[in-house]
Design a protein around this motif. Structure first.
Motif, PDB file in Angstrom:
ATOM      1  N   ARG A 292      83.652  67.220 -20.050  1.00 16.35           N
ATOM      2  CA  ARG A 292      83.483  66.003 -19.261  1.00 16.35           C
ATOM      3  C   ARG A 292      84.313  64.844 -19.791  1.00 16.35           C
ATOM      4  NH1 ARG A 292      78.112  68.071 -18.944  1.00 16.35           N
ATOM      5  NH2 ARG A 292      77.364  66.847 -20.693  1.00 16.35           N
ATOM      6  N   SER A 293      84.882  64.078 -18.855  1.00 10.19           N
ATOM      7  CA  SER A 293      85.660  62.893 -19.188  1.00 10.19           C
ATOM      8  C   SER A 293      85.623  61.959 -17.987  1.00 10.19           C
ATOM      9  CB  SER A 293      87.103  63.289 -19.528  1.00 10.19           C
ATOM     10  OG  SER A 293      87.804  62.193 -20.073  1.00 10.19           O
ATOM     11  N   ARG A 294      86.224  60.760 -18.135  1.00 11.73           N
ATOM     12  CA  ARG A 294      86.195  59.785 -17.032  1.00 11.73           C
ATOM     13  C   ARG A 294      87.431  58.908 -17.028  1.00 11.73           C
ATOM     14  NH1 ARG A 294      80.258  56.865 -17.413  1.00 11.73           N
ATOM     15  NH2 ARG A 294      78.973  58.740 -17.447  1.00 11.73           N
ATOM     16  N   PHE A 295      87.760  58.423 -15.832  1.00 14.15           N
ATOM     17  CA  PHE A 295      88.600  57.241 -15.665  1.00 14.15           C
ATOM     18  C   PHE A 295      87.652  56.114 -15.256  1.00 14.15           C
ATOM     19  CE2 PHE A 295      92.694  59.575 -14.027  1.00 14.15           C
ATOM     20  CZ  PHE A 295      92.852  60.161 -15.276  1.00 14.15           C
ATOM     21  N   ASN A 296      87.660  54.992 -15.951  1.00 14.40           N
ATOM     22  CA  ASN A 296      86.889  53.812 -15.570  1.00 14.40           C
ATOM     23  C   ASN A 296      87.845  52.689 -15.200  1.00 14.40           C
ATOM     24  OD1 ASN A 296      84.237  54.760 -15.900  1.00 14.40           O
ATOM     25  ND2 ASN A 296      84.263  54.353 -18.090  1.00 14.40           N
ATOM     26  N   CYS A 297      87.689  52.154 -13.994  1.00 17.68           N
ATOM     27  CA  CYS A 297      88.570  51.091 -13.501  1.00 17.68           C
ATOM     28  C   CYS A 297      87.758  49.839 -13.189  1.00 17.68           C
ATOM     29  CB  CYS A 297      89.291  51.550 -12.228  1.00 17.68           C
ATOM     30  SG  CYS A 297      90.378  52.968 -12.479  1.00 17.68           S
ATOM     31  N   THR A 298      88.247  48.695 -13.635  1.00 21.90           N
ATOM     32  CA  THR A 298      87.577  47.422 -13.385  1.00 21.90           C
ATOM     33  C   THR A 298      88.594  46.353 -13.006  1.00 21.90           C
ATOM     34  OG1 THR A 298      87.712  46.746 -15.709  1.00 21.90           O
ATOM     35  CG2 THR A 298      85.722  47.931 -15.025  1.00 21.90           C
ATOM     36  N   ALA A 299      88.093  45.329 -12.319  1.00 25.91           N
ATOM     37  CA  ALA A 299      88.908  44.154 -11.995  1.00 25.91           C
ATOM     38  C   ALA A 299      87.961  42.979 -11.786  1.00 25.91           C
ATOM     39  CB  ALA A 299      89.744  44.381 -10.745  1.00 25.91           C
ATOM     40  N   PRO A 300      88.297  41.803 -12.325  1.00 31.67           N
ATOM     41  CA  PRO A 300      87.413  40.647 -12.131  1.00 31.67           C
ATOM     42  C   PRO A 300      87.404  40.176 -10.684  1.00 31.67           C
ATOM     43  CG  PRO A 300      89.425  40.007 -13.271  1.00 31.67           C
ATOM     44  CD  PRO A 300      89.447  41.487 -13.183  1.00 31.67           C
ATOM     45  N   SER A 301      86.235  39.788 -10.218  1.00 39.02           N
ATOM     46  CA  SER A 301      86.104  39.245  -8.867  1.00 39.02           C
ATOM     47  C   SER A 301      86.708  37.848  -8.813  1.00 39.02           C
ATOM     48  CB  SER A 301      84.624  39.188  -8.479  1.00 39.02           C
ATOM     49  OG  SER A 301      84.424  38.377  -7.339  1.00 39.02           O
ATOM     50  N   ILE A 302      87.390  37.556  -7.730  1.00 42.01           N
ATOM     51  CA  ILE A 302      87.942  36.208  -7.528  1.00 42.01           C
ATOM     52  C   ILE A 302      86.824  35.235  -7.165  1.00 42.01           C
ATOM     53  CG2 ILE A 302      89.492  34.794  -6.111  1.00 42.01           C
ATOM     54  CD1 ILE A 302      91.174  37.351  -5.658  1.00 42.01           C
ATOM     55  N   ALA A 303      85.945  35.672  -6.283  1.00 44.12           N
ATOM     56  CA  ALA A 303      84.954  34.764  -5.716  1.00 44.12           C
ATOM     57  C   ALA A 303      83.682  34.639  -6.545  1.00 44.12           C
ATOM     58  CB  ALA A 303      84.588  35.223  -4.302  1.00 44.12           C
ATOM     59  N   HIS A 304      83.406  35.646  -7.379  1.00 41.47           N
ATOM     60  CA  HIS A 304      82.124  35.676  -8.093  1.00 41.47           C
ATOM     61  C   HIS A 304      82.390  35.622  -9.590  1.00 41.47           C
ATOM     62  CE1 HIS A 304      80.075  36.752  -4.327  1.00 41.47           C
ATOM     63  NE2 HIS A 304      81.158  37.477  -4.091  1.00 41.47           N
ATOM     64  N   LYS A 305      82.106  34.483 -10.187  1.00 39.00           N
ATOM     65  CA  LYS A 305      82.375  34.252 -11.600  1.00 39.00           C
ATOM     66  C   LYS A 305      81.614  35.239 -12.472  1.00 39.00           C
ATOM     67  CE  LYS A 305      82.417  30.538 -15.058  1.00 39.00           C
ATOM     68  NZ  LYS A 305      82.026  29.136 -15.348  1.00 39.00           N
ATOM     69  N   ASN A 306      82.284  35.737 -13.508  1.00 34.36           N
ATOM     70  CA  ASN A 306      81.692  36.651 -14.490  1.00 34.36           C
ATOM     71  C   ASN A 306      81.202  37.960 -13.863  1.00 34.36           C
ATOM     72  OD1 ASN A 306      82.061  34.765 -16.600  1.00 34.36           O
ATOM     73  ND2 ASN A 306      80.159  33.729 -16.041  1.00 34.36           N
ATOM     74  N   SER A 307      81.822  38.352 -12.764  1.00 32.92           N
ATOM     75  CA  SER A 307      81.464  39.598 -12.101  1.00 32.92           C
ATOM     76  C   SER A 307      82.709  40.475 -11.971  1.00 32.92           C
ATOM     77  CB  SER A 307      80.871  39.319 -10.719  1.00 32.92           C
ATOM     78  OG  SER A 307      80.477  40.521 -10.100  1.00 32.92           O
ATOM     79  N   TYR A 308      82.547  41.763 -12.236  1.00 32.81           N
ATOM     80  CA  TYR A 308      83.670  42.700 -12.196  1.00 32.81           C
ATOM     81  C   TYR A 308      83.425  43.791 -11.159  1.00 32.81           C
ATOM     82  CZ  TYR A 308      85.769  40.950 -16.516  1.00 32.81           C
ATOM     83  OH  TYR A 308      86.391  40.160 -17.463  1.00 32.81           O
ATOM     84  N   TYR A 309      84.488  44.156 -10.475  1.00 36.65           N
ATOM     85  CA  TYR A 309      84.450  45.378  -9.677  1.00 36.65           C
ATOM     86  C   TYR A 309      84.585  46.559 -10.630  1.00 36.65           C
ATOM     87  CZ  TYR A 309      84.713  42.619  -5.459  1.00 36.65           C
ATOM     88  OH  TYR A 309      84.420  41.741  -4.457  1.00 36.65           O
ATOM     89  N   TRP A 310      83.901  47.665 -10.286  1.00 40.27           N
ATOM     90  CA  TRP A 310      83.830  48.793 -11.226  1.00 40.27           C
ATOM     91  C   TRP A 310      83.840  50.106 -10.448  1.00 40.27           C
ATOM     92  CZ3 TRP A 310      81.704  47.882 -16.559  1.00 40.27           C
ATOM     93  CH2 TRP A 310      81.710  49.044 -17.338  1.00 40.27           C
ATOM     94  N   PHE A 311      84.742  50.997 -10.838  1.00 40.49           N
ATOM     95  CA  PHE A 311      84.812  52.341 -10.257  1.00 40.49           C
ATOM     96  C   PHE A 311      85.015  53.343 -11.376  1.00 40.49           C
ATOM     97  CE2 PHE A 311      87.526  55.912  -9.075  1.00 40.49           C
ATOM     98  CZ  PHE A 311      86.774  56.507  -8.068  1.00 40.49           C
ATOM     99  N   SER A 312      84.335  54.484 -11.277  1.00 44.39           N
ATOM    100  CA  SER A 312      84.481  55.542 -12.273  1.00 44.39           C
ATOM    101  C   SER A 312      84.782  56.864 -11.572  1.00 44.39           C
ATOM    102  CB  SER A 312      83.203  55.675 -13.101  1.00 44.39           C
ATOM    103  OG  SER A 312      83.329  56.709 -14.069  1.00 44.39           O
ATOM    104  N   GLN A 313      85.759  57.577 -12.098  1.00 43.33           N
ATOM    105  CA  GLN A 313      86.056  58.924 -11.627  1.00 43.33           C
ATOM    106  C   GLN A 313      85.687  59.913 -12.720  1.00 43.33           C
ATOM    107  OE1 GLN A 313      86.899  60.453  -8.854  1.00 43.33           O
ATOM    108  NE2 GLN A 313      86.981  62.415  -9.918  1.00 43.33           N
ATOM    109  N   PRO A 314      84.677  60.764 -12.477  1.00 39.39           N
ATOM    110  CA  PRO A 314      84.323  61.762 -13.496  1.00 39.39           C
ATOM    111  C   PRO A 314      85.216  62.988 -13.385  1.00 39.39           C
ATOM    112  CG  PRO A 314      82.827  61.943 -11.631  1.00 39.39           C
ATOM    113  CD  PRO A 314      83.794  60.818 -11.310  1.00 39.39           C
ATOM    114  N   TRP A 315      85.506  63.578 -14.534  1.00 38.03           N
ATOM    115  CA  TRP A 315      86.270  64.824 -14.558  1.00 38.03           C
ATOM    116  C   TRP A 315      85.537  65.858 -15.402  1.00 38.03           C
ATOM    117  CZ3 TRP A 315      89.987  64.415 -11.171  1.00 38.03           C
ATOM    118  CH2 TRP A 315      90.700  63.221 -11.020  1.00 38.03           C
ATOM    119  N   VAL A 316      85.666  67.112 -15.014  1.00 36.42           N
ATOM    120  CA  VAL A 316      85.300  68.231 -15.876  1.00 36.42           C
ATOM    121  C   VAL A 316      86.560  69.080 -15.984  1.00 36.42           C
ATOM    122  CG1 VAL A 316      83.842  70.242 -16.248  1.00 36.42           C
ATOM    123  CG2 VAL A 316      82.897  68.203 -15.134  1.00 36.42           C
TER     124      VAL A 316
END
Length: 343
Positions: A316-340
């Motif tokens: 098992r492993s992952r790619f984790n992707c994030t980006a700060p929100s423009i409109a919402h302070k101190n909030s991040y967009y978050w996506f994870s892709q799991p791999w086996v």
């Protein structure tokens, strides 16, 4: 920045701020215990600290069925919506977790393995305890019959034989929960969080929602055959890092393109086509577990291909992707892709 670009950015921010809440977070726990393996455990003290944080910071803890139903129907959610889940139905969920949750009057879901319960395994709750918790508001749902790796074929098993076996596993488990508890929520938490394309297709065919263990928030655009949850036990139980996850948001994704989550392609890659608007693509960062920063190649204004700079270890492993929100302070967009990764 030109005046035109400035006003375009301002309108995007105002538009996002005017939208009802559509992102939500699902937390995943296993043990509430100080004597069981630390990697899947959280102490009663730390678990209470988590719930105190939710209460003190105005998070809305909602039943999983209400959360998922609202997202599927495109309805708005209360702001800062969170669902709490447990995998495996261990006895300490009854002895330690449930009394704490009752004090906060927070709803929660327990994913169970009916065959293990029927066999009287001593480390999981029996149906009597599960019925007691269900009467107090807990949702009981499907985690497969006995916690097998559902995507794996047996030796010399054809695809059709595998499909028939796993279909029987899922449906018989669902029937036992319905018989014993009365609940018939068609949610399947994948054992070990592992799934592949064929398993996702089968889950969709059976009318179930598939739920993993990879991190990330969810929204109406999420793939309901592979919903993420944030693990909140062991290393991930630290409140300072959990706070960032609780405040995360789900990317709006038009399309995911990859060979399979269980793959011999190494290093694997995935292409994501976003609905852009509330984050700058220059601030998107993706990381490969155990390796470091991933390689990003934007082939269009809204589409990025993500690659690991090195081969991943098997398992098992992952790619984790994030980006700060423009409109919402101190909030991040978050996506994870799991791999086996398999040979």
């Amino acid at each position: 920045m030109t005046i035109k670009k400035f006003f375009h950015s301002l309108l995007s921010i105002l538009f996002c701020l005017s939208l009802p809440a559509h992102s939500a977070v699902i937390l995943q726990y296993h043990h509430v215990s100080e004597t069981l393996p630390a990697v899947t455990s959280v102490s009663a003290e730390t678990f209470t600290e988590h719930l105190n944080y939710l209460k003190q910071h105005d998070f809305n803890v909602v039943p999983l069925n209400e959360l998922l139903s609202a997202l599927q129907q495109g309805q708005s959610l209360p702001d800062k919506a969170v669902a709490i889940t447990f995998d495996d139905g261990y006895n300490n969920n009854y002895e330690q977790a449930a009394p704490i949750l009752e004090k906060f009057a927070y709803p929660y879901t327990i994913f169970v393995n009916p065959k293990l319960i029927d066999e009287g395994k001593g480390y999981v709750m029996g149906w009597d305890k599960l019925r007691e918790l269900a009467k107090k508001g807990a949702l009981i749902s499907n985690h497969s019959a006995q916690h097998d790796y559902l995507h794996r074929k047996l030796a010399d098993e054809t695809t059709q034989q595998w499909q028939a076996r796993i279909k029987q596993d899922i449906l018989s488990s669902q029937q036992r929960i319905k018989e014993e508890i009365g609940h018939d929520y068609k949610y399947l938490a994948y054992p070990y969080g592992e799934f592949n394309n064929q398993l996702q297709s089968l889950v969709k065919e059976l009318g179930f929602i598939g739920i993993g263990q990879h991190s990330g928030a969810i929204n109406k655009d999420s793939d309901f055959s592979r919903l993420p949850r944030f693990p909140a036990s062991g290393f991930y139980s630290k409140l300072d890092t959990l706070v960032t996850k609780l405040n995360s948001r789900a990317f709006s994704i038009q399309e995911l393109t990859y060979i399979d989550s269980v793959t011999s392609q190494n290093p694997p890659q995935i292409s994501i086509k976003f609905n852009m608007g509330d984050f700058h693509k220059s601030q998107l960062a993706c990381y490969v577990s155990g390796i470091g920063q991933a390689k990003l190649n934007w082939s269009a204004a809204d589409t990025v291909t993500i690659n690991s700079p090195k081969n991943l270890a098997q398992g098992r492993s992952r790619f984790n992707c994030t980006a700060p929100s423009i409109a919402h302070k101190n909030s991040y967009y978050w996506f994870s892709q799991p791999w086996v990764i398999v040979q």
